[in-house]
Design an enzyme around this catalytic site. Sequence first.
Site, PDB file in Angstrom:
ATOM      1  N   MET A   1     -52.933  27.703 -72.293  1.00 32.09           N
ATOM      2  CA  MET A   1     -52.026  28.734 -71.804  1.00 32.09           C
ATOM      3  C   MET A   1     -52.579  30.115 -72.145  1.00 32.09           C
ATOM      4  O   MET A   1     -51.843  31.108 -72.181  1.00 32.09           O
ATOM      5  CB  MET A   1     -50.626  28.548 -72.381  1.00 32.09           C
ATOM      6  CG  MET A   1     -49.954  27.287 -71.879  1.00 32.09           C
ATOM      7  SD  MET A   1     -48.146  27.351 -71.907  1.00 32.09           S
ATOM      8  CE  MET A   1     -47.835  27.588 -73.644  1.00 32.09           C
ATOM      9  N   GLY A   2     -53.895  30.182 -72.386  1.00 31.65           N
ATOM     10  CA  GLY A   2     -54.520  31.462 -72.681  1.00 31.65           C
ATOM     11  C   GLY A   2     -54.383  31.834 -74.142  1.00 31.65           C
ATOM     12  O   GLY A   2     -54.091  31.000 -74.993  1.00 31.65           O
TER      13      GLY A   2
ATOM     14  N   HIS B   1     -58.403  31.007 -78.990  1.00 29.58           N
ATOM     15  CA  HIS B   1     -58.875  31.250 -80.342  1.00 29.58           C
ATOM     16  C   HIS B   1     -59.923  30.195 -80.685  1.00 29.58           C
ATOM     17  O   HIS B   1     -60.364  29.430 -79.805  1.00 29.58           O
ATOM     18  CB  HIS B   1     -57.705  31.233 -81.337  1.00 29.58           C
ATOM     19  CG  HIS B   1     -56.795  30.055 -81.198  1.00 29.58           C
ATOM     20  ND1 HIS B   1     -57.214  28.755 -81.408  1.00 29.58           N
ATOM     21  CD2 HIS B   1     -55.479  29.968 -80.854  1.00 29.58           C
ATOM     22  CE1 HIS B   1     -56.210  27.918 -81.224  1.00 29.58           C
ATOM     23  NE2 HIS B   1     -55.138  28.624 -80.872  1.00 29.58           N
TER      24      HIS B   1
ATOM     25  N   HIS C   1     -59.394  26.632 -79.509  1.00 33.79           N
ATOM     26  CA  HIS C   1     -59.758  26.391 -78.105  1.00 33.79           C
ATOM     27  C   HIS C   1     -61.280  26.324 -77.950  1.00 33.79           C
ATOM     28  O   HIS C   1     -61.799  25.519 -77.170  1.00 33.79           O
ATOM     29  CB  HIS C   1     -59.205  27.508 -77.213  1.00 33.79           C
ATOM     30  CG  HIS C   1     -57.709  27.568 -77.179  1.00 33.79           C
ATOM     31  ND1 HIS C   1     -56.996  28.563 -77.793  1.00 33.79           N
ATOM     32  CD2 HIS C   1     -56.795  26.760 -76.605  1.00 33.79           C
ATOM     33  CE1 HIS C   1     -55.704  28.368 -77.588  1.00 33.79           C
ATOM     34  NE2 HIS C   1     -55.554  27.283 -76.881  1.00 33.79           N
TER      35      HIS C   1
ATOM     36  N   GLN D   1     -55.615  17.619 -81.373  1.00 35.33           N
ATOM     37  CA  GLN D   1     -54.771  16.755 -82.190  1.00 35.33           C
ATOM     38  C   GLN D   1     -53.597  17.534 -82.780  1.00 35.33           C
ATOM     39  O   GLN D   1     -52.576  16.944 -83.140  1.00 35.33           O
ATOM     40  CB  GLN D   1     -55.614  16.140 -83.312  1.00 35.33           C
ATOM     41  CG  GLN D   1     -54.845  15.270 -84.295  1.00 35.33           C
ATOM     42  CD  GLN D   1     -54.241  14.035 -83.661  1.00 35.33           C
ATOM     43  OE1 GLN D   1     -54.853  13.433 -82.788  1.00 35.33           O
ATOM     44  NE2 GLN D   1     -53.036  13.669 -84.089  1.00 35.33           N
TER      45      GLN D   1
ATOM     46  N   GLN E   1     -47.649  15.842 -77.836  1.00 32.71           N
ATOM     47  CA  GLN E   1     -48.123  16.148 -76.489  1.00 32.71           C
ATOM     48  C   GLN E   1     -49.275  15.227 -76.109  1.00 32.71           C
ATOM     49  O   GLN E   1     -49.302  14.656 -75.008  1.00 32.71           O
ATOM     50  CB  GLN E   1     -48.569  17.608 -76.426  1.00 32.71           C
ATOM     51  CG  GLN E   1     -49.334  17.975 -75.160  1.00 32.71           C
ATOM     52  CD  GLN E   1     -49.758  19.423 -75.144  1.00 32.71           C
ATOM     53  OE1 GLN E   1     -48.939  20.316 -74.961  1.00 32.71           O
ATOM     54  NE2 GLN E   1     -51.048  19.684 -75.344  1.00 32.71           N
TER      55      GLN E   1
ATOM     56  N   SER F   1     -51.934  30.192 -81.240  1.00 35.14           N
ATOM     57  CA  SER F   1     -51.737  31.507 -80.626  1.00 35.14           C
ATOM     58  C   SER F   1     -50.545  32.230 -81.242  1.00 35.14           C
ATOM     59  O   SER F   1     -50.465  33.465 -81.204  1.00 35.14           O
ATOM     60  CB  SER F   1     -51.526  31.353 -79.114  1.00 35.14           C
ATOM     61  OG  SER F   1     -52.633  30.711 -78.523  1.00 35.14           O
ATOM     62  N   ARG F   2     -49.611  31.475 -81.811  1.00 31.08           N
ATOM     63  CA  ARG F   2     -48.414  32.086 -82.389  1.00 31.08           C
ATOM     64  C   ARG F   2     -48.652  32.654 -83.784  1.00 31.08           C
ATOM     65  O   ARG F   2     -47.794  33.371 -84.307  1.00 31.08           O
ATOM     66  CB  ARG F   2     -47.268  31.069 -82.421  1.00 31.08           C
ATOM     67  CG  ARG F   2     -46.756  30.680 -81.032  1.00 31.08           C
ATOM     68  CD  ARG F   2     -45.501  29.824 -81.099  1.00 31.08           C
ATOM     69  NE  ARG F   2     -44.881  29.698 -79.791  1.00 31.08           N
ATOM     70  CZ  ARG F   2     -45.071  28.696 -78.955  1.00 31.08           C
ATOM     71  NH1 ARG F   2     -45.892  27.724 -79.303  1.00 31.08           N
ATOM     72  NH2 ARG F   2     -44.463  28.654 -77.777  1.00 31.08           N
TER      73      ARG F   2
END
Length: 339
Positions: A27-28, A31, A34, A149, A154, A187-188
């Site tokens: 989702m962009g 970091h 990814h 992982q 998910q 990302s958060r």
Amino acid sequence: MTTALLRTADELHARVRTGRRAVVMTMGALHDGHAALIRAARRSAGDGGEVVVTVFVNPLQFGAGEDLDRYPRTLEADVKLAEQAGADVVLAPSADEVYPGGEPQVRVTAGPMGGRLEGASRPGHFDGMLTVVAKLLHLTRPDVALFGQKDAQQLALIRRMVRDLNFGVEITAVPTVREDDGLALSSRNRYLSPQERRTALALSQALFAGRDRHAAQEALRARAREVPSTRARADALSALGESRAAADAAAVAKAAPGAPDAVRAAARLVLDEATRLDPPLELDYLALVDPADFTEIGDGFTGEAVLAVAARVGATRLIDNIPLAFGAPGDPATLGAAL
């Protein structure tokens, strides 16, 4: 190598395709976690293959009050990172490209597993996630898709969807990437203040405490099984030099391999302490589950398991997990009797 930025599936399909195509869905706000996925995709595709990174903030998997509008959009930086990690293509489609005509009326549902843990905390999240993953698999047509992982539930649901609905694609898991202090990359994380970040470290610390507890118990049981005599078994326990394990040796020996409740208790102790920090950690769940269906494991369980945690620190909700392997049953009852 220059990474191509594409906006439509037709542009992707127009490329000459040779070798394996490996896809990393994001989702962009990319970091290092990814980047690890992209590098793994590069190895999977090989020099003659193609690595495609999708960047799409999926509105279907954000519930009411969640951070869809707040979610960072950093496409230019994302393309740069993807290029450095070895991607051939970044596909950044619009919502109209992914969902022509608006939100889809027909969607993939996550079933019973989708209502547990993350699904209970975020109703509808996994339906939206599976729907967009199914769409992106069709739009990109990969041979292999790679997922982290860190999002263990998910990952489990995607594997189940691919198997149950006969998608012709291989699903590969990539281990969680952590920062130097142990915090799982997300990302958060950028939303956390310095004080909040200190509190957030309790998530990984709790998992590591559970992991260490599990390892100590497994070592204790393995050592005890190697020693034939009753007296020698007791001496072997003392020789381990693990005072906490030795104190609980009788309980550990009588329990099933790894004593899941003890693993949970070790992790929960860390989390309970974090609820008294400033700012406090607000625990959503701590669970030790079977990755096949994300139900809690019991004392008779053997095989792979996942120790998972979710909590909120300030306005930011974080998740983390680690895999654990529970060994085959030995002969613990006689050890317990010997003590």
